[in-house]
Each structure stands twice: as C-alpha cells, then as structure tokens.
Design a protein around this motif. Sequence first.
Motif, PDB file in Angstrom:
ATOM      1  N   PHE A 266      -6.543 -14.391   4.429  1.00 29.71           N
ATOM      2  CA  PHE A 266      -7.815 -13.372   4.602  1.00 29.71           C
ATOM      3  C   PHE A 266      -7.470 -12.268   3.377  1.00 29.71           C
ATOM      4  O   PHE A 266      -8.657 -11.955   2.830  1.00 29.71           O
ATOM      5  N   LEU A 267      -6.256 -11.994   2.960  1.00 30.20           N
ATOM      6  CA  LEU A 267      -6.118 -11.185   1.836  1.00 30.20           C
ATOM      7  C   LEU A 267      -6.529 -11.870   0.514  1.00 30.20           C
ATOM      8  O   LEU A 267      -7.028 -11.141  -0.428  1.00 30.20           O
ATOM      9  N   THR A 268      -6.121 -13.213   0.609  1.00 31.46           N
ATOM     10  CA  THR A 268      -6.703 -13.962  -0.788  1.00 31.46           C
ATOM     11  C   THR A 268      -8.261 -13.974  -0.926  1.00 31.46           C
ATOM     12  O   THR A 268      -8.837 -13.840  -2.101  1.00 31.46           O
ATOM     13  N   MET A 269      -8.881 -14.093   0.427  1.00 34.60           N
ATOM     14  CA  MET A 269     -10.305 -14.064   0.348  1.00 34.60           C
ATOM     15  C   MET A 269     -10.993 -12.753  -0.058  1.00 34.60           C
ATOM     16  O   MET A 269     -11.818 -12.554  -1.027  1.00 34.60           O
ATOM     17  N   GLY A 270     -10.435 -11.683   0.242  1.00 33.38           N
ATOM     18  CA  GLY A 270     -10.714 -10.432   0.271  1.00 33.38           C
ATOM     19  C   GLY A 270     -10.551  -9.894  -1.286  1.00 33.38           C
ATOM     20  O   GLY A 270     -11.511  -9.345  -2.135  1.00 33.38           O
ATOM     21  N   ARG A 271      -9.303 -10.415  -2.110  1.00 32.97           N
ATOM     22  CA  ARG A 271      -8.903  -9.976  -3.369  1.00 32.97           C
ATOM     23  C   ARG A 271      -9.677 -10.702  -4.253  1.00 32.97           C
ATOM     24  O   ARG A 271      -9.767 -10.078  -5.385  1.00 32.97           O
ATOM     25  N   SER A 272     -10.307 -11.829  -3.864  1.00 35.52           N
ATOM     26  CA  SER A 272     -10.987 -12.329  -4.955  1.00 35.52           C
ATOM     27  C   SER A 272     -12.192 -11.817  -5.342  1.00 35.52           C
ATOM     28  O   SER A 272     -12.706 -11.995  -6.532  1.00 35.52           O
ATOM     29  N   PHE A 273     -12.810 -11.178  -4.464  1.00 36.05           N
ATOM     30  CA  PHE A 273     -14.038 -10.292  -4.822  1.00 36.05           C
ATOM     31  C   PHE A 273     -13.874  -8.924  -5.891  1.00 36.05           C
ATOM     32  O   PHE A 273     -14.681  -8.742  -6.456  1.00 36.05           O
ATOM     33  N   SER A 274     -12.409  -8.838  -5.925  1.00 40.07           N
ATOM     34  CA  SER A 274     -12.088  -7.729  -6.529  1.00 40.07           C
ATOM     35  C   SER A 274     -12.274  -8.063  -8.203  1.00 40.07           C
ATOM     36  O   SER A 274     -12.608  -7.363  -8.964  1.00 40.07           O
ATOM     37  N   TYR A 275     -12.340  -9.279  -8.484  1.00 37.31           N
ATOM     38  CA  TYR A 275     -12.416 -10.111  -9.876  1.00 37.31           C
ATOM     39  C   TYR A 275     -13.845  -9.719 -10.340  1.00 37.31           C
ATOM     40  O   TYR A 275     -13.976  -9.868 -11.525  1.00 37.31           O
ATOM     41  N   PHE A 276     -14.755  -9.570  -9.539  1.00 36.79           N
ATOM     42  CA  PHE A 276     -16.217  -9.181 -10.255  1.00 36.79           C
ATOM     43  C   PHE A 276     -16.167  -7.755 -10.842  1.00 36.79           C
ATOM     44  O   PHE A 276     -17.163  -7.652 -11.753  1.00 36.79           O
ATOM     45  N   LEU A 277     -14.992  -7.085 -10.692  1.00 37.21           N
ATOM     46  CA  LEU A 277     -15.136  -6.081 -11.463  1.00 37.21           C
ATOM     47  C   LEU A 277     -14.173  -6.344 -12.778  1.00 37.21           C
ATOM     48  O   LEU A 277     -13.834  -5.071 -13.516  1.00 37.21           O
ATOM     49  N   VAL A 278     -13.625  -7.269 -13.013  1.00 33.25           N
ATOM     50  CA  VAL A 278     -12.923  -7.557 -14.245  1.00 33.25           C
ATOM     51  C   VAL A 278     -13.813  -8.206 -15.398  1.00 33.25           C
ATOM     52  O   VAL A 278     -14.322  -9.184 -15.212  1.00 33.25           O
ATOM     53  N   PRO A 279     -13.953  -7.372 -16.433  1.00 31.51           N
ATOM     54  CA  PRO A 279     -14.892  -7.748 -17.453  1.00 31.51           C
ATOM     55  C   PRO A 279     -14.895  -9.140 -17.793  1.00 31.51           C
ATOM     56  O   PRO A 279     -15.873  -9.930 -17.819  1.00 31.51           O
ATOM     57  N   ALA A 280     -13.631  -9.783 -18.255  1.00 27.27           N
ATOM     58  CA  ALA A 280     -13.607 -11.168 -18.807  1.00 27.27           C
ATOM     59  C   ALA A 280     -14.118 -12.126 -17.869  1.00 27.27           C
ATOM     60  O   ALA A 280     -14.739 -13.073 -17.957  1.00 27.27           O
ATOM     61  N   VAL A 281     -13.725 -11.885 -16.526  1.00 30.11           N
ATOM     62  CA  VAL A 281     -13.971 -12.667 -15.325  1.00 30.11           C
ATOM     63  C   VAL A 281     -15.447 -12.817 -15.250  1.00 30.11           C
ATOM     64  O   VAL A 281     -16.112 -13.772 -14.868  1.00 30.11           O
ATOM     65  N   LEU A 282     -16.068 -11.523 -14.930  1.00 34.19           N
ATOM     66  CA  LEU A 282     -17.372 -11.375 -15.054  1.00 34.19           C
ATOM     67  C   LEU A 282     -18.156 -12.151 -16.016  1.00 34.19           C
ATOM     68  O   LEU A 282     -19.176 -12.637 -15.776  1.00 34.19           O
ATOM     69  N   TRP A 283     -17.783 -12.173 -17.282  1.00 34.66           N
ATOM     70  CA  TRP A 283     -18.303 -12.867 -18.403  1.00 34.66           C
ATOM     71  C   TRP A 283     -18.357 -14.177 -17.939  1.00 34.66           C
ATOM     72  O   TRP A 283     -19.383 -14.811 -18.281  1.00 34.66           O
ATOM     73  N   VAL A 284     -17.618 -14.804 -17.652  1.00 37.25           N
ATOM     74  CA  VAL A 284     -17.268 -16.150 -17.285  1.00 37.25           C
ATOM     75  C   VAL A 284     -18.270 -16.565 -16.088  1.00 37.25           C
ATOM     76  O   VAL A 284     -18.889 -17.586 -15.997  1.00 37.25           O
ATOM     77  N   VAL A 285     -18.043 -15.606 -14.869  1.00 34.55           N
ATOM     78  CA  VAL A 285     -19.005 -15.932 -13.823  1.00 34.55           C
ATOM     79  C   VAL A 285     -20.606 -15.847 -14.376  1.00 34.55           C
ATOM     80  O   VAL A 285     -21.355 -17.095 -13.954  1.00 34.55           O
ATOM     81  N   ALA A 286     -21.218 -15.174 -15.251  1.00 33.99           N
ATOM     82  CA  ALA A 286     -22.383 -14.867 -15.788  1.00 33.99           C
ATOM     83  C   ALA A 286     -22.773 -16.215 -16.552  1.00 33.99           C
ATOM     84  O   ALA A 286     -23.751 -16.763 -16.404  1.00 33.99           O
ATOM     85  N   THR A 287     -21.742 -16.739 -17.680  1.00 33.60           N
ATOM     86  CA  THR A 287     -21.705 -17.680 -18.482  1.00 33.60           C
ATOM     87  C   THR A 287     -21.987 -18.962 -17.735  1.00 33.60           C
ATOM     88  O   THR A 287     -23.179 -19.810 -17.766  1.00 33.60           O
TER      89      THR A 287
END
Length: 504
Positions: A266-287
């Motif tokens: 469950f920590l893995t599930m929760g911690r994954s959402f924090s990556y939406f706050l990481v600029p490089a990852v957010l760029w990949v998500v949007a792309t």
Amino acid sequence: MLSTDPNDPLQWPNWKKTMILIIVSLYSFLSNSALLGPSVYIGIFAETFKISPVIASGLISYPNICYGVGTLITVPAYLKFGRRPVMILSLVVYLAGLIGCGCSTSYGSLMACRLIHALASGVCEALPVQLVNDIFFLHERGNKLGYYTVCLCWGSTGPLYAGYMLAGGYSWRLFFYVETAFAGLLLILAFLFVEETTYKRNSPDGPAIPNPNGEKRVFGHDELDGKSSEEQVERVVEVETMVPPRRTFVQTLKPWSGINKDENFFLTMGRSFSYFLVPAVLWVVATYGIYIGLGALVFNYTFPSIIVAPPYNWKQENAGLIALGNVIGYGLAVPLVWTSDRLAAYLTKRNGGIREAEMRLGVLIPAAFIAPAGLIVYGYTAQNQLHWIGYFAGVAMTDWGSYFFFTFTLAYAVDSYNANVSEMLIAMCIGKQMISFAFGIYVLEWVIESGYVTIIAGVFCGVLFANNAFVFLFMWKGKSIRKWMAGTWLARWHRGTIKQVMAH
C-alpha cells in the motif's frame, strides 16, 4: 557490483533476454490492439445495442482508463510477489476477458468484459519497462525500450484488422476470437520463457546496490551528495563469492516467486502518486496522455465517421485503413531508434566521460515541430473534405513524432530516477490514460459543434506543441530541476521510506 551469479538476470544469455523482450512486447501489441481495435465498430455497436455513437464510444474510452488504472494494483503486486506470477495471472484474466467479449449479447456484458481484459492487460504498460531495467544494462536501455515502444504503438493498428474482419462476412465477434487465440499462444510462451527477473544484489559493505554503469539514484539522495547516476565513472567491481549453479529449466517454470518482505504494497501505491509532483515525470505523463489521446482516440473516432460519408463513401470495413498512417509513421521512425543512445554517447565523450540524463533529449527537437504540423494537415483535410491522402499524411506525421517522444521521454525519466522505476510507472500509466480519456470522450461532439480546424488543428495542435516545447526547458534546466527537487520535502519522504532499490 557486477555479479558472477548465473541466476543474475544481467548474466543471462542474450537469447534469453531477447525472448523475454519479444514476449512482453507482443503482449503490449496484442493488449493495445484489443483495446483500440473495436473503435471501428462504434457505429455497429450503436445500431446493435440501440444506443448513441457517443455512448458506444464508451466501450473504448472507459477500458482505456482501466488500462492505466490497473497498474495501481499490478505494479505493487509484481514488486511484492514477483514479475513472473503477476504476468502469468494477468494473461489468464486477459484471456478470460476476451472470451467474455466474444460471447457478450448486451452492451452491459460487453462493457464489463472489456473492463476486465483492459484492467488485466494494463500491466504490460509498466512490466516491459521494468523487465528491460532488470535484464539490460544502462547503455542498452534506449534501444530495448524503443523495440517495446514500437510494438505498443503498432498496437494502435488494431482497427485495421478489426475492419477487415467484417469483410469476411463475420460479425464483430471474430475480432475477439482471433485476439483470444493469440493471447492463449502468448500465455504458453510466457509460461515457458519469462523467468522471474527479481534479483537482490548485495555489496560486501551492505545492501547498497551499485550498477556496472553507475550508481543508482534513489530519489533526491545522490543530488544532495553532489553526485548523480549519470555523473559516476563507469566501474565494475568483481567480488569473489561462492557461485551458485544456474537454475534448471524445470525450476524456472515455477509459477510463483518468493514474497518480498521489504516491499509495502500500500505504501508503494501511495508513494506513486507523489511522482505527479516531479517535473520530469509529469512531462512524460502529459506526453503519453496527449499522444495516446490523439493517435488512439481522436483519429480512430473521427476517421470512420468521415470516410464512410460523402464525398468519400468508403465501405465500413475500410474505415480501419487509417491505421496505415500509424504503420507508415512508426515505420519511418523505428530505423532512427539508435539516435538517442548515440547522441548521449557522443555528448558523454565530449563531457569527459560524465553522463547526464538530458544528453539524449536533442533528438526530440525535429519531432517537436513535425507532430503538431500533422494535426494541422489532418484538421484542414477533414474540415474542407480534401483528398483522403491528407488524413494518412497527418496521422503519419503525428505518429512519427510521437514515437520519439514515447521512447525518449520515458528513457529520460528512467535515467533520472531509475531506483524507483515501478512507482514512477504507476504514475505514468494512470496519468496518461486519464489525459487521453479527456481527449477522446467528447471529441465527436466537439468537432460537430466547433469544426475540425478549431478543435484538431487549433486546440489540440496548440496543446501538443506547448507540451513538446518543454524539451527545450529540460535540455537547459533539467539537471538544475533535479537538484532543486532533491531538497524538497518530497525527496526527504522518499529517502525516509524506501527500503530497497529495485533497479540495478
């Protein structure tokens, strides 16, 4: 530390690694084609189940969400229970869902079965990247991710096969029967050849897990120490240990793996959402979200309704031919898959042997302009009912650019934060499916109200170009952004909660 253990996935023979890559890439192709193929049946579904085309399009749009959301369960599961059992189980459920689709007699039952096979097969959005990270070295990942990506992208040609199955005089059910047959074959191949790739590497001084091509970056840790995984000089430390025997073929067939007690599901599930706050990852998500929304939904939703109407008057079974634009676009991009690794190697050499994650991004510059231009071509062709070749040219141009952004933005994110790949992939999969869903759910209504030029050549083109332009920001300030992120509360939380580096 380079292990001498023959059971270490890095030490497996090349044929073994290649077979695993082929199997997971084929899974990606099949699952994506099953997800998108029925888009040419929207009109048929509407007529069969007595619903509107917009409601019928939900048979593609809502499974598209499940395709990403399923990773919220499957990714923590393969970290906790192993890659092999999760992949086999996902294939079994995927197969059952496809069988159910072929037997469905109502909109509700078809939707339920579509959601089931999409949820199960969504793991192939993350697992292939994890397996590439498990079995290949850093300098090999760009190419290997490229091969996986093209299979995933060519899965969008599913509407082509689905359309021509109608020409044989069979109903839409044939498509699901054919997908079922291939899924059964893939399940057999996965059972025989996809061995468990989870492997713990221990150094003589403790649990730190160095990489033959540079130390791993735990989010925010190495930047604070003034180091980065790309800034390490390549080193190989040989340690004399007792070398265990290689597992036998029969032993590798065991369908279950050990439970990883270091992983908190469950920590893995929760911690994954924090990556939406990481600029490089957010760029990949949007792309990913934007390009999937355009290629998988916008083109596949609009072209069938346009091409069967005057002045084109094509037959319904030919509506899937738009997939040829995908084939052409990706086909012209694939021979260039080596460019990112080659550019990064050249710049590393010029930089005194010091590797930076941003060094691979330069190859995205041409694609940043060509892909939006494709939307302009497609939008004006549709609005003014120009020659049908314009649709294929527009799709090919957009997909040519999308291949580069799919492959190399992901490689950039993995290079930047390669210790937490699985959690990062959860964020990517959920985010991109949500964005792509937003692009497709009401596109038929939008183009009717505002026109193809306004929506596709205007709004969508502007959004895509704005996203692509971030390549210049990350080339210029990517390293500085990572250093800044290393001092935030988010980085401190990750450093305090991560127990094990899952990537090598």
